[in-house]
Structure formats: structure tokens, C-alpha cells
Motif scaffolding. Structure first.
Motif, PDB file in Angstrom:
ATOM      1  N   LEU A 146       0.835  -1.204   0.000  1.00 45.92           N
ATOM      2  CA  LEU A 146       0.000   0.000   0.000  1.00 45.92           C
ATOM      3  C   LEU A 146       0.874   1.261   0.000  1.00 45.92           C
ATOM      4  N   VAL A 167      -4.334  -3.721  -5.634  1.00 45.91           N
ATOM      5  CA  VAL A 167      -4.144  -3.441  -4.209  1.00 45.91           C
ATOM      6  C   VAL A 167      -5.494  -3.400  -3.489  1.00 45.91           C
ATOM      7  N   LEU A 183      -8.640   3.710   0.660  1.00 46.47           N
ATOM      8  CA  LEU A 183      -7.938   3.723  -0.622  1.00 46.47           C
ATOM      9  C   LEU A 183      -8.867   4.207  -1.728  1.00 46.47           C
TER      10      LEU A 183
END
Length: 398
Positions: A146, A167, A183
């Protein structure tokens, strides 16, 4: 960023062949020794202590030739202190791959920090995608994967939807659900345009959290965002419904899928078959397998048959289960070890010696071997049947 520089070798300098890279090193009587390295790797490493100019391509070829991944750390040190040190993307990829194989992730961090300050070479998204996968799978460092994603702009590279979604899906699979939505909220900062794949991953995340209402709301957002739902969108939501025993609602989605003229693939039907099996509705599952799928021009795969087979064994319908096994074998599929185990143990409890013999022979033909616990039940069945010698002869022939 400055584009990748040309080789700094003078025009009069001859580029040695790969053979000369090795032979020149091996012929030196003063070649240093390197602990914990074999002879071939020592020859390669000694090449980096020669004054002959090394191009980045030659350095990449040499590191790829190392037989012990741990030797890459010594090579990195020797190369980094040379005047011709030129960490191009191919070299760095080879170095990182070797270091990851040796579980040496500290030096990879050192390399990445040094790349931030050098302006000579550019690094594409593929480089960082490979790096993220290595940290995720080899090092089991999701936090580092990340971190690299967020640091890509610092290297003059921006993630594409492919890397971003990789991811994102990684976070869902490791149950880091809060990080998933953090995210997603950072997508614009990373310059990522949200696509259908991204929303499918978010639906998967919501389903895993049993947030089906939120998953349906996101499902309805597709047209508002100018995106089209696809097979993965439907199969993911159907799976979430089936996990909650809401199989009828999943079938309603199937009809909606057809009305939108989205191709219904084998994955969708397998989700429905599995859902029916979980509810114990194995007859409906068989109907989907044998009739509905063919009617929709979709051919069952191994997993389709396997779900039905498990359901029949769980309900102790061994005769029908045997028919499914024979059909699978005829189609070139391999019934699982657990399928054979369930059938054989079921036949043992019912004292059906001939069927036990059939199951063991079939199991061995598929490359499986009964384990000790299964043999105990087989022997017990044979003893009770009082036909030990005949039965053992038949079984042990195979």
C-alpha cells in the motif's frame, strides 16, 4: 523526468560478450573469494571488482545468471560503489526479484530510497506493479504494498486502474475493510479513474461484511457513473446473497442479468448451484446443472459437477453421487479426493463391499491414495462382510 540515458561507453570501447564476462573473471589469479557463494557466483561477483566498464545490460545479465539469490546482495553492494553504476529498470527488476527470492527486503527498501534521488532513469508502472506483488505475496507485507502504491508519484509514475484495483482487491482478501474504503477515497489523489472492476471489488467487500443493502445501492450506481455492469458484478452480488441463504433473490438477479443481455457464464451458474447445495436443494441444483445451463448455451465445468457431487454425498444419496462421478470421469474431469472419501466412507457404513472396491479403484486411478483413517473403515467393512480375502484381492489389484 529525464529520459533513460544512453550508454556512457566510449565509441572506441568494445562491449565484451557474456562469455568474456565470465572468462575474464575466472582467469584472474587474484579473484577474491566470497563466503557462502558457489564457484559460478564467485566468478560473477568478481567481475564487479574489475576496472573494465560494465553497461547496465551486462550488469542485468550477470545478476540474472546468479544461482544463489542471496548473492544478489553482494552484487548490489559491489555494483553500487562503481563509477559506472546505472540502476536502470531492467537491472532493478532483476535485483529486486533475486532479493525477494532470498527474503532480503531490507536492501530493496534501500534501493527504492536511492531511486528517489537519482534523475537518470525513469521507471514505468510495470516496475511498481511487480514490486507491489512481491511485497504482497513473497513478504506478506500488505502495508508495504500500500505504501509503494501511494509513493509511486514520488518516482514520476502514476498507478493505472490495474495496479490500483490489484491493491484494492488485496485489501479485501486480507479483510482490511477500513483500508479498502480509505484507498477508494484516495483514487482521485492518485489520478485513478474509477472503473467497473473497482466497483465490483467494493461490492465484494460489502458482501463480505454482510452489507447487502449497501452492495445493492452501489450496484445501482453503475449507470449513474457511466459504467456497465458485467458478469463479475452479478456473480459477486449473487455470491453474497447465496452466502446468506437468499438463493431466490440470486435467481432474480439472473433474470435481470438476462434482460440486460449480459452473457451468463459458468461462474454465475456455479454460484447458484453452490447456493442451492448449501440450502440442501440438491434436486434444483441438478436441474441447473443438467438442464438450465445447457438451455442457456453454457457448458458445465469441473466445479459445476463437484458442487452437485458434494451435495449428493452430504445427503447420503450415494447411488446418484456415483453416477455423477462416472459422468465427470467420462468428460475428463477429476472428482476431488474428498468426494471419493465421502463416497467410500458412506459405502463402508452401509456395508456395500463392491461399491467400496469401486470407490478405491477409482480413487487410485485418479492418483489419490486412501489415508490411514479411511483404511480402518475399509478394513472394518470388509471384516463385517466376512469376505475379507476376496475383497482385499480386488482392491489391492489396483
Amino acid at each position: 523526468m529525464i529520459s533513460r540515458s544512453r550508454s556512457l561507453i566510449p565509441s572506441h570501447h568494445k562491449t565484451p560478450s557474456l562469455f568474456s564476462l565470465f572468462s575474464s573473471s575466472s582467469s584472474s589469479p587474484t579473484s577474491p573469494s566470497y563466503p557462502n557463494t558457489n564457484n559460478k557466483d564467485s566468478i560473477i561477483l568478481s567481475r564487479f571488482q574489475h576496472k573494465d566498464w560494465l553497461t547496465s545490460n551486462q550488469a542485468t545479465t550477470l545478476i540474472n545468471s546468479l544461482t544463489n539469490p542471496s548473492s544478489a546482495l553482494t552484487l548490489f553492494h559491489l555494483y553500487s560503489i562503481r563509477k559506472d553504476y546505472n540502476p536502470t529498470q531492467p537491472f532493478c527488476l532483476s535485483l529486486i526479484t533475486k532479493l525477494a527470492q532470498a527474503q532480503l527486503f531490507g536492501p530493496i527498501d534501500t534501493l527504492l530510497n536511492s531511486l528517489k534521488t537519482q534523475q537518470k532513469n525513469t521507471f514505468t508502472e510495470d516496475f511498481f506493479f511487480t514490486l507491489i506483488k512481491l511485497y504482497a505475496h513473497k513478504a506478506q507485507r500488505i502495508d508495504k504494498a500500500l505504501e509503494i502504491l501511494f509513493n509511486m508519484p514520488n518516482y514520476g509514475s502514476w498507478p493505472s486502474p490495474k495496479t490500483f484495483n490489484f491493491v484494492l482487491n488485496l485489501l479485501v482478501n486480507t479483510k482490511l475493510y477500513d483500508a479498502v474504503f480509505n484507498l477508494y477515497a484516495s483514487s482521485s489523489k492518485l489520478g485513478v479513474e474509477i472503473d467497473a472492476c473497482c466497483l465490483n471489488i467494493l461490492i465484494k467487500c460489502l458482501c463480505k461484511q454482510s452489507e447487502l443493502n449497501a452492495a445493492f445501492k452501489l450496484f445501482d450506481e453503475f449507470p449513474k457513473l457511466g459504467l456497465q455492469r458485467n458478469e463479475k458484478t452479478y456473480s459477486t452480488l449473487m455470491h453474497g446473497l447465496c452466502e446468506k441463504g437468499m438463493v431466490d433473490e440470486a435467481f432474480e438477479l439472473l433474470e435481470r442479468m438476462k434482460s440486460e443481455k449480459i452473457c451468463v457464464d459458468v461462474v454465475v451458474f456455479n454460484v447458484l448451484i453452490c447456493g442451492l447445495r448449501r440450502k440442501g436443494e440438491i434436486d434444483k441444483a441438478k436441474e441447473v446443472l443438467e438442464i438450465v445451463m445447457m438451455r442457456n448455451g453454457c457448458y458445465p465445468n469441473e466445479s459445476s459437477y463437484q458442487h452437485v457431487l458434494y451435495g449428493l454425498i452430504e445427503l447420503k444419496r450415494f447411488c446418484e453421487a456415483k453416477e455423477v462421478v462416472e459422468k465427470m470421469v467420462a468428460k475428463g474431469f477429476v472428482p476431488s479426493y474428498d468426494s471419493y472419501k465421502g463416497l467410500i466412507l458412506g459405502y463402508c457404513k452401509e456395508g456395500l463391499v463392491e461399491e467400496v472396491e469401486w470407490g478405491v479403484k477409482g480413487m487410485v486411478r485418479m492418483g489419490f491414495v486412501p489415508r490411514m483413517g479411511m483404511w480402518r473403515q475399509i478394513v472394518k467393512c470388509l471384516v463385517v462382510s466376512r469376505d475379507v480375502s476376496l475383497s482385499f484381492d480386488g482392491i489391492l489389484d489396483h
